[in-house]
Design an enzyme around this catalytic site. Structure first.
Site, PDB file in Angstrom:
ATOM      1  N   GLY A 139       0.861  -1.189   0.023  1.00  0.00           N
ATOM      2  CA  GLY A 139      -0.090   0.103   0.072  1.00  0.00           C
ATOM      3  C   GLY A 139       0.754   1.202   0.072  1.00  0.00           C
ATOM      4  N   ASN A 140       0.474   2.314  -0.045  1.00  0.00           N
ATOM      5  CA  ASN A 140       1.049   3.529  -0.082  1.00  0.00           C
ATOM      6  C   ASN A 140       1.889   4.024   1.083  1.00  0.00           C
ATOM      7  OD1 ASN A 140      -0.147   4.289  -2.524  1.00  0.00           O
ATOM      8  ND2 ASN A 140      -1.919   5.633  -1.931  1.00  0.00           N
ATOM      9  N   ARG A 148      -3.563 -12.292  -1.352  1.00  0.00           N
ATOM     10  CA  ARG A 148      -3.730 -11.912  -2.913  1.00  0.00           C
ATOM     11  C   ARG A 148      -2.697 -11.185  -3.522  1.00  0.00           C
ATOM     12  NH1 ARG A 148      -7.298  -8.446  -0.601  1.00  0.00           N
ATOM     13  NH2 ARG A 148      -7.140  -6.271  -0.736  1.00  0.00           N
ATOM     14  N   ARG A 152      -5.921   3.610  19.142  1.00  0.00           N
ATOM     15  CA  ARG A 152      -5.523   5.175  19.276  1.00  0.00           C
ATOM     16  C   ARG A 152      -6.150   5.589  20.717  1.00  0.00           C
ATOM     17  NH1 ARG A 152      -6.528   7.536  13.468  1.00  0.00           N
ATOM     18  NH2 ARG A 152      -4.789   6.703  12.540  1.00  0.00           N
ATOM     19  N   CYS A 190      -3.335  11.317  10.684  1.00  0.00           N
ATOM     20  CA  CYS A 190      -2.539  12.058   9.875  1.00  0.00           C
ATOM     21  C   CYS A 190      -2.779  13.501  10.130  1.00  0.00           C
ATOM     22  CB  CYS A 190      -2.911  11.836   8.215  1.00  0.00           C
ATOM     23  SG  CYS A 190      -4.227  11.669   7.658  1.00  0.00           S
ATOM     24  N   GLN A 230      -7.481  18.212   3.154  1.00  0.00           N
ATOM     25  CA  GLN A 230      -6.766  16.954   3.252  1.00  0.00           C
ATOM     26  C   GLN A 230      -6.672  16.318   1.868  1.00  0.00           C
ATOM     27  OE1 GLN A 230      -8.545  16.110   7.689  1.00  0.00           O
ATOM     28  NE2 GLN A 230      -7.793  14.342   6.498  1.00  0.00           N
ATOM     29  N   SER A 255      -4.864  11.155  -1.113  1.00  0.00           N
ATOM     30  CA  SER A 255      -3.993  10.160  -0.657  1.00  0.00           C
ATOM     31  C   SER A 255      -4.327   9.685   0.734  1.00  0.00           C
ATOM     32  CB  SER A 255      -2.611  10.438  -0.733  1.00  0.00           C
ATOM     33  OG  SER A 255      -2.352  11.489  -0.153  1.00  0.00           O
ATOM     34  N   GLY A 256      -4.770  10.577   1.777  1.00  0.00           N
ATOM     35  CA  GLY A 256      -5.446  10.226   2.899  1.00  0.00           C
ATOM     36  C   GLY A 256      -6.579   9.020   2.675  1.00  0.00           C
ATOM     37  N   ARG A 289     -11.941  17.484   2.457  1.00  0.00           N
ATOM     38  CA  ARG A 289     -11.157  16.772   1.319  1.00  0.00           C
ATOM     39  C   ARG A 289     -10.995  17.543   0.210  1.00  0.00           C
ATOM     40  NH1 ARG A 289      -8.271  12.684   2.796  1.00  0.00           N
ATOM     41  NH2 ARG A 289     -10.006  11.210   3.222  1.00  0.00           N
ATOM     42  N   HIS A 346      -1.330  17.430   3.161  1.00  0.00           N
ATOM     43  CA  HIS A 346      -2.393  17.913   3.969  1.00  0.00           C
ATOM     44  C   HIS A 346      -2.264  19.258   4.327  1.00  0.00           C
ATOM     45  CE1 HIS A 346      -4.313  14.176   3.957  1.00  0.00           C
ATOM     46  NE2 HIS A 346      -4.478  13.864   5.211  1.00  0.00           N
TER      47      HIS A 346
END
Length: 340
Positions: free
Chosen positions: A12-13, A39, A99, A130, A157, A160-161, A236, A243
């Protein structure tokens, strides 16, 4: 002597950024494993000059590994993080799952590095949201000087978040606007994101705030000071990475903008770029790939006593996620998992 490190969600990113940052910062790695879902098993990812093939997370044995950086969703984390922790591997989790657990420290190393030692309760450390991470880096040195009463923040934001799907949707919709033959309806987002802004991130809550906004409130209190009042509006915007935040702070004591500027210049993780001229500030495009949180537009707020405003920009895939996780691992290594 180095550490045996696992990166979970390596395709992932954020997972890829974790691998990049571990290599860039020369984290002392003796052995590294890249994990992903079945996968994605066998997918190649880069770690410095090395090419790693991902292994199946579900089948991986965490026994004998020192640190696991988790960059997968809450469901996969819920299943596999406790398994890793039970095997003696310290989990640094980027999801929201832990969290708000009182037995799990929520850490931004520039702000509350000492909290890392609370990992022993569950063998887990949480990475903040983030949007919270970059804000608290800027708030903490100011709080130490003048004590913050209240924060009002509007975030801008990047997509990509929302992961690869969010980035793809912005890209495809932007192309479709220039090529009307194709139509790309909103799927990942609630409305068109290309050439638009959406005042809605995560689900709505009973009080009218979204969960993203609630996260900023709860996490700021846990990381800095439970007495700080926070009100957030999270938006967004059609930006791929980075961000931005417009932050307004009310202090208990007066803090002059010049002193605030000097405090932030000396603070860890902060770069102040604040010239009152065209281009004398930082935008999200300019922060991509950088480790720092950039602060600009520092100025007095004349509408309230002891008020200050500033503009804050950071690469959300780095400081907002991958970099912060690696920094936690560095503190953990220095203070708890010392080797050699």
């Amino acid at each position: 002597m180095g550490y045996r490190v696992v990166v979970v969600g390596a395709t992932g990113n954020v997972g890829r950024e974790m691998l990049n940052i571990l290599a860039e910062r020369e984290f002392p790695v003796d052995e590294i494993a890249a994990l992903a879902s079945r996968r994605s098993q066998g997918t190649e990812v880069s770690f410095g000059d090395q090419t790693l093939k991902t292994k199946d997370l579900a089948q991986f044995d965490f026994a004998g590994w020192d640190i696991a950086l988790f960059a997968v969703g809450s469901e996969a984390t819920k299943e596999h993080a406790p398994r890793a922790a039970k095997a003696g591997c310290v989990v640094i989790d980027n999801s929201s799952l832990y969290r708000y657990d009182p037995d799990v420290p929520l850490v931004v190393p520039e702000v509350n590095a000492d909290a890392v030692m609370g990992y022993t309760k569950k063998n887990i450390i949480a990475n903040p949201n983030c949007s919270t991470a970059q804000m608290v880096v800027a708030l903490k040195p100011l709080h130490d000087r003048a004590r913050i009463k209240r924060v009002v923040v509007a975030t801008y934001q990047s997509v990509s978040g929302a992961g690869k799907e969010g980035m793809d949707e912005l890209w495809d919709q932007t192309k479709s606007i220039y090529n009307p033959v194709t139509d790309v309806p909103a799927a990942k987002f609630t409305k068109q994101i290309a050439f638009n802004v959406i005042p809605h991130i995560d689900v709505f809550m009973e009080d009218g705030s979204t969960k993203e906004e609630w996260k900023m409130v709860a996490e700021t209190k846990k990381i800095i000071d439970k007495s700080i009042k926070v009100h957030a509006t999270c938006v967004r915007v059609p930006v791929f990475v980075g961000h931005s935040e417009a932050v307004n702070v009310e202090f208990e004591d007066f803090l002059d903008e010049e002193e605030a500027r000097e405090i932030l210049r000396e603070a860890p993780g902060i770069m102040v770029v604040d010239k009152r001229e065209d281009g004398g500030y930082v935008t999200p495009v300019e922060c991509v790939g950088d480790f720092a949180t950039f602060v600009s537009r520092i100025r007095q707020d004349p509408t309230i006593d002891n008020g200050l405003s500033f503009w804050c920009v950071s690469d959300n895939l780095r400081k907002g996620a991958a970099l912060n996780a690696v920094q936690i691992a560095e503190v953990l290594g220095q203070r708890a998992l010392k080797k050699g």
